[in-house]
Scaffold this motif. Structure first.
Motif, PDB file in Angstrom:
ATOM      1  N   SER A 193      93.860 -35.268  77.815  1.00 46.43           N
ATOM      2  CA  SER A 193      93.701 -36.737  77.624  1.00 46.43           C
ATOM      3  C   SER A 193      92.506 -37.338  78.326  1.00 46.43           C
ATOM      4  CB  SER A 193      94.914 -37.281  78.106  1.00 46.43           C
ATOM      5  OG  SER A 193      96.128 -37.025  77.343  1.00 46.43           O
ATOM      6  N   LYS A 194      92.137 -36.416  79.380  1.00 42.43           N
ATOM      7  CA  LYS A 194      91.204 -36.783  80.152  1.00 42.43           C
ATOM      8  C   LYS A 194      89.794 -36.545  79.425  1.00 42.43           C
ATOM      9  CE  LYS A 194      89.076 -35.986  84.585  1.00 42.43           C
ATOM     10  NZ  LYS A 194      87.858 -35.063  84.576  1.00 42.43           N
TER      11      LYS A 194
ATOM     12  N   SER B 266      85.032 -38.476  76.387  1.00 42.42           N
ATOM     13  CA  SER B 266      84.239 -38.507  75.213  1.00 42.42           C
ATOM     14  C   SER B 266      84.151 -39.932  74.788  1.00 42.42           C
ATOM     15  CB  SER B 266      84.721 -37.668  74.264  1.00 42.42           C
ATOM     16  OG  SER B 266      84.325 -37.694  72.968  1.00 42.42           O
ATOM     17  N   ASN B 267      85.279 -40.596  74.655  1.00 41.62           N
ATOM     18  CA  ASN B 267      85.263 -41.991  74.143  1.00 41.62           C
ATOM     19  C   ASN B 267      84.442 -42.823  74.990  1.00 41.62           C
ATOM     20  OD1 ASN B 267      87.028 -41.467  72.102  1.00 41.62           O
ATOM     21  ND2 ASN B 267      88.785 -41.975  73.308  1.00 41.62           N
ATOM     22  N   LEU B 268      84.510 -42.770  76.331  1.00 44.53           N
ATOM     23  CA  LEU B 268      83.598 -43.519  77.278  1.00 44.53           C
ATOM     24  C   LEU B 268      82.231 -43.041  77.105  1.00 44.53           C
ATOM     25  CD1 LEU B 268      83.382 -45.223  79.461  1.00 44.53           C
ATOM     26  CD2 LEU B 268      83.605 -43.395  81.164  1.00 44.53           C
ATOM     27  N   LYS B 269      82.097 -41.832  76.929  1.00 40.08           N
ATOM     28  CA  LYS B 269      80.407 -41.531  76.629  1.00 40.08           C
ATOM     29  C   LYS B 269      79.994 -42.187  75.364  1.00 40.08           C
ATOM     30  CE  LYS B 269      77.189 -37.513  76.107  1.00 40.08           C
ATOM     31  NZ  LYS B 269      77.401 -36.234  75.779  1.00 40.08           N
TER      32      LYS B 269
ATOM     33  N   SER C  37      76.643 -46.405  72.922  1.00 43.07           N
ATOM     34  CA  SER C  37      76.436 -47.552  72.096  1.00 43.07           C
ATOM     35  C   SER C  37      75.912 -48.653  73.000  1.00 43.07           C
ATOM     36  CB  SER C  37      77.804 -47.950  71.518  1.00 43.07           C
ATOM     37  OG  SER C  37      77.769 -49.031  70.672  1.00 43.07           O
ATOM     38  N   PHE C  38      76.380 -48.870  73.992  1.00 40.87           N
ATOM     39  CA  PHE C  38      75.922 -49.937  74.740  1.00 40.87           C
ATOM     40  C   PHE C  38      74.770 -49.879  75.398  1.00 40.87           C
ATOM     41  CE2 PHE C  38      75.338 -51.969  79.475  1.00 40.87           C
ATOM     42  CZ  PHE C  38      75.614 -53.127  79.226  1.00 40.87           C
TER      43      PHE C  38
END
Length: 97
Positions: free
Chosen positions: A70-71, A76-79, A84-85
């Motif tokens: 999960s971590k 990966s989602n945060l990266k 994108s940001f």
């Protein structure tokens, strides 16, 4: 200079396990040992009539594996979000120049 230390890890009701760990990982090793043993004791008390010690340890291992993956997924989602940001921010900054 030796940056490793021989320690014994005691988890649940298993015999102590000798391990060679980096000195800078001793605290996290102790925390992991305490955390796993604590969860094992809680579940051992809860399921003492239905499950063996080995089954409970398997449940604990699975729980920690779930937390680990999960971590990894969250990282990966945060990266992806940060990439994108950064791309959007670069685009906005280039527009103002």
């Amino acid at each position: 200079m030796d940056d490793k230390k021989q320690i014994e890890v005691c988890i649940a009701d298993c015999a102590p396990i000798p391990m060679l760990v980096n000195i800078d990982e001793i605290d996290i090793t102790n925390t992991a040992q305490e955390s796993v043993t604590h969860l094992w004791k809680v579940w051992k008390n809860r399921y003492r009539k239905e499950k063996s010690s080995y089954e409970i340890m398997a449940m604990v291992a699975f729980r920690y594996a779930m937390l680990y993956y999960s971590k990894e997924a969250n990282e990966s989602n945060l990266k992806s979000l940060l990439e994108s940001f950064e791309k959007d921010l670069d685009s906005q900054l280039l527009k103002t120049e």
